[in-house]
Design a protein around this motif. Sequence first.
Motif, PDB file in Angstrom:
ATOM      1  N   ALA A  87       1.198  -1.118  -0.095  1.00  0.00           N
ATOM      2  CA  ALA A  87      -0.342   0.158  -0.304  1.00  0.00           C
ATOM      3  C   ALA A  87       0.880   0.388  -0.362  1.00  0.00           C
ATOM      4  O   ALA A  87       0.552   2.463  -0.670  1.00  0.00           O
ATOM      5  N   ALA A  88       2.114   0.670   0.632  1.00  0.00           N
ATOM      6  CA  ALA A  88       2.541   2.717   1.088  1.00  0.00           C
ATOM      7  C   ALA A  88       3.557   2.776  -0.505  1.00  0.00           C
ATOM      8  O   ALA A  88       3.899   3.521  -0.924  1.00  0.00           O
ATOM      9  N   THR A  89       3.740   1.438  -1.557  1.00  0.00           N
ATOM     10  CA  THR A  89       4.648   1.401  -2.343  1.00  0.00           C
ATOM     11  C   THR A  89       3.409   2.440  -3.856  1.00  0.00           C
ATOM     12  O   THR A  89       4.124   2.669  -4.577  1.00  0.00           O
ATOM     13  N   SER A  90       2.052   2.277  -3.572  1.00  0.00           N
ATOM     14  CA  SER A  90       1.204   2.056  -4.447  1.00  0.00           C
ATOM     15  C   SER A  90       0.175   3.731  -4.336  1.00  0.00           C
ATOM     16  O   SER A  90      -0.724   3.724  -4.547  1.00  0.00           O
ATOM     17  N   GLN A  91       0.037   3.878  -3.163  1.00  0.00           N
ATOM     18  CA  GLN A  91      -0.285   5.092  -2.550  1.00  0.00           C
ATOM     19  C   GLN A  91      -1.792   4.831  -2.244  1.00  0.00           C
ATOM     20  O   GLN A  91      -2.382   5.295  -3.150  1.00  0.00           O
ATOM     21  N   ALA A  92      -2.189   4.098  -1.617  1.00  0.00           N
ATOM     22  CA  ALA A  92      -3.456   3.714  -1.990  1.00  0.00           C
ATOM     23  C   ALA A  92      -3.558   3.565  -0.379  1.00  0.00           C
ATOM     24  O   ALA A  92      -3.312   3.357   0.893  1.00  0.00           O
ATOM     25  N   TYR A  93      -4.515   4.233  -0.079  1.00  0.00           N
ATOM     26  CA  TYR A  93      -5.654   4.472   1.528  1.00  0.00           C
ATOM     27  C   TYR A  93      -7.287   4.403   0.823  1.00  0.00           C
ATOM     28  O   TYR A  93      -8.054   3.848   0.292  1.00  0.00           O
ATOM     29  N   ASN A  94      -7.734   3.542   2.906  1.00  0.00           N
ATOM     30  CA  ASN A  94      -9.252   3.331   2.683  1.00  0.00           C
ATOM     31  C   ASN A  94      -8.866   4.225   3.883  1.00  0.00           C
ATOM     32  O   ASN A  94      -9.014   4.297   5.229  1.00  0.00           O
TER      33      ASN A  94
ATOM     34  N   LEU B 240      -8.670   4.949  -2.084  1.00  0.00           N
ATOM     35  CA  LEU B 240      -7.771   5.953  -3.293  1.00  0.00           C
ATOM     36  C   LEU B 240      -6.655   5.241  -3.529  1.00  0.00           C
ATOM     37  O   LEU B 240      -5.907   4.318  -2.585  1.00  0.00           O
ATOM     38  N   HIS B 241      -6.464   5.479  -4.806  1.00  0.00           N
ATOM     39  CA  HIS B 241      -4.772   4.811  -4.803  1.00  0.00           C
ATOM     40  C   HIS B 241      -4.451   5.653  -6.034  1.00  0.00           C
ATOM     41  O   HIS B 241      -4.574   5.840  -7.210  1.00  0.00           O
ATOM     42  N   ALA B 242      -2.813   6.511  -5.470  1.00  0.00           N
ATOM     43  CA  ALA B 242      -2.444   7.458  -5.830  1.00  0.00           C
ATOM     44  C   ALA B 242      -1.525   7.067  -6.109  1.00  0.00           C
ATOM     45  O   ALA B 242      -1.245   7.617  -8.037  1.00  0.00           O
ATOM     46  N   SER B 243      -0.846   5.627  -6.827  1.00  0.00           N
ATOM     47  CA  SER B 243      -0.245   5.571  -7.962  1.00  0.00           C
ATOM     48  C   SER B 243       1.097   6.057  -7.415  1.00  0.00           C
ATOM     49  O   SER B 243       1.374   6.655  -6.310  1.00  0.00           O
ATOM     50  N   MET B 244       2.746   5.716  -8.432  1.00  0.00           N
ATOM     51  CA  MET B 244       4.115   6.010  -8.857  1.00  0.00           C
ATOM     52  C   MET B 244       3.778   7.133  -9.504  1.00  0.00           C
ATOM     53  O   MET B 244       4.625   7.952  -8.747  1.00  0.00           O
ATOM     54  N   LEU B 245       2.896   8.096  -9.903  1.00  0.00           N
ATOM     55  CA  LEU B 245       2.934   8.924 -10.719  1.00  0.00           C
ATOM     56  C   LEU B 245       2.540  10.501  -9.878  1.00  0.00           C
ATOM     57  O   LEU B 245       1.949  10.284  -9.058  1.00  0.00           O
ATOM     58  N   ASP B 246       3.596  11.121  -9.937  1.00  0.00           N
ATOM     59  CA  ASP B 246       3.307  12.566  -8.984  1.00  0.00           C
ATOM     60  C   ASP B 246       1.987  13.083  -9.074  1.00  0.00           C
ATOM     61  O   ASP B 246       2.057  13.796  -8.722  1.00  0.00           O
ATOM     62  N   LYS B 247       1.850  13.365 -10.342  1.00  0.00           N
ATOM     63  CA  LYS B 247       0.641  14.218 -10.930  1.00  0.00           C
ATOM     64  C   LYS B 247      -0.099  13.373  -9.801  1.00  0.00           C
ATOM     65  O   LYS B 247      -1.055  14.752 -10.095  1.00  0.00           O
ATOM     66  N   PHE B 248      -0.304  12.582  -9.794  1.00  0.00           N
ATOM     67  CA  PHE B 248      -1.581  12.233  -9.239  1.00  0.00           C
ATOM     68  C   PHE B 248      -1.428  12.522  -7.456  1.00  0.00           C
ATOM     69  O   PHE B 248      -2.373  12.618  -7.424  1.00  0.00           O
ATOM     70  N   TRP B 249      -0.612  12.122  -6.953  1.00  0.00           N
ATOM     71  CA  TRP B 249      -0.137  13.339  -5.878  1.00  0.00           C
ATOM     72  C   TRP B 249      -0.341  14.594  -5.141  1.00  0.00           C
ATOM     73  O   TRP B 249      -1.240  14.029  -4.560  1.00  0.00           O
TER      74      TRP B 249
ATOM     75  N   TRP C 131       2.074  19.941   0.763  1.00  0.00           N
ATOM     76  CA  TRP C 131       2.564  18.658   0.947  1.00  0.00           C
ATOM     77  C   TRP C 131       3.539  18.680  -0.565  1.00  0.00           C
ATOM     78  O   TRP C 131       4.407  17.376  -0.014  1.00  0.00           O
ATOM     79  N   ILE C 132       2.994  19.275  -1.419  1.00  0.00           N
ATOM     80  CA  ILE C 132       3.701  18.623  -2.717  1.00  0.00           C
ATOM     81  C   ILE C 132       4.843  18.790  -2.273  1.00  0.00           C
ATOM     82  O   ILE C 132       5.988  18.337  -3.139  1.00  0.00           O
ATOM     83  N   ASN C 133       5.214  19.792  -1.573  1.00  0.00           N
ATOM     84  CA  ASN C 133       7.070  19.604  -1.386  1.00  0.00           C
ATOM     85  C   ASN C 133       7.508  18.843  -0.065  1.00  0.00           C
ATOM     86  O   ASN C 133       8.768  18.530   0.110  1.00  0.00           O
ATOM     87  N   VAL C 134       7.173  18.637   0.646  1.00  0.00           N
ATOM     88  CA  VAL C 134       7.407  17.946   2.276  1.00  0.00           C
ATOM     89  C   VAL C 134       7.699  16.696   1.106  1.00  0.00           C
ATOM     90  O   VAL C 134       8.636  16.285   1.825  1.00  0.00           O
ATOM     91  N   TYR C 135       7.366  15.794   0.870  1.00  0.00           N
ATOM     92  CA  TYR C 135       6.888  14.842   0.272  1.00  0.00           C
ATOM     93  C   TYR C 135       7.264  14.874  -1.038  1.00  0.00           C
ATOM     94  O   TYR C 135       5.958  14.143  -2.071  1.00  0.00           O
TER      95      TYR C 135
END
Length: 295
Positions: A223-230, A241-250, A262-266
């Motif tokens: 879940a951490a590597t794919s940035q998935a959250y319930n 939510l599943h933000a995946s590995m792409l910066d644009k989704f994050w 957060w865009i700059n923090v992470y």
Amino acid sequence: MRALAGIRVLDLGGFITGPFAALLLGELGADVIKVEWPGKGDKFRYDERGLYSPQFQAHNRNKRSVTLDYARPEGLEILHELIATADVFVVNSRPGVMERLGLGYEVLRERHPRLIYCSITGFGADGPYADRPAFDNVGQALSGWMSRHRRGDDPRVVGPAIADPVTSYYAALGILAALYDRVHSNRGHLVEVNLLESMIGLAIEPITNYFATGQPIPVYQRAATSQAYNLTCKDGKRIGLHASMLDKFWQRLCRAVCREAWINVYPTRADRIEHYERLASELNAIFRTRNRDEW
């Protein structure tokens, strides 16, 4: 889809693995006939409302059915007459049960050489566990699958069955391959599938990772590597939510929850993986401020 139109399947199974494998073939157009014991039937039939429980319905739709006592000679001969019209024979029982009833693979192969015989067991036809009973939770536990989906010492098991239907899918896959081969070879096959190996097959990613790194994957690592959250909302309803590995989704997620900082923090995927636990906690708190429809 009617890709299996003209194919007949005899389902002598009970509970989930055999019946659901047969159901999958029926969904592809096969004519599935469920054979049950008179006065007993599939054990999944029964609940407090009668003989048509939701569990039975879920794994036995789109089938015809017949009751037949094939432990008696006359019933066995009738079953052989029915098998003579079939392409696929599906059973899920411990090794030796069908042989004692006169319905083992070798016997049926002699009388019905083009038959696809699918035998589903808990641990395979031989080995130290072969004669042991196996149910869904056993497959999840022994395969290691369950360790990938729990943390702490809560003894309860969550969710619907996993090992049983996964085994059914592997069985249906093997049957389809055997049917395809029969087109060219004009001969039947024995398809053997078991609960434990099916779950090991499903867990191929964490198992491969363990052999490659020597370490088990932490429960929330995928879940951490794919940035998935319930996430739980104010009204108690959840959003996945599943933000995946792409910066644009994050970045879009950060803007949607008014956390553009957060865009700059992470900024990198590695940052988000490292701080997944913190992000999960903070996002959950944010989503609890509104009802799901508002999000």
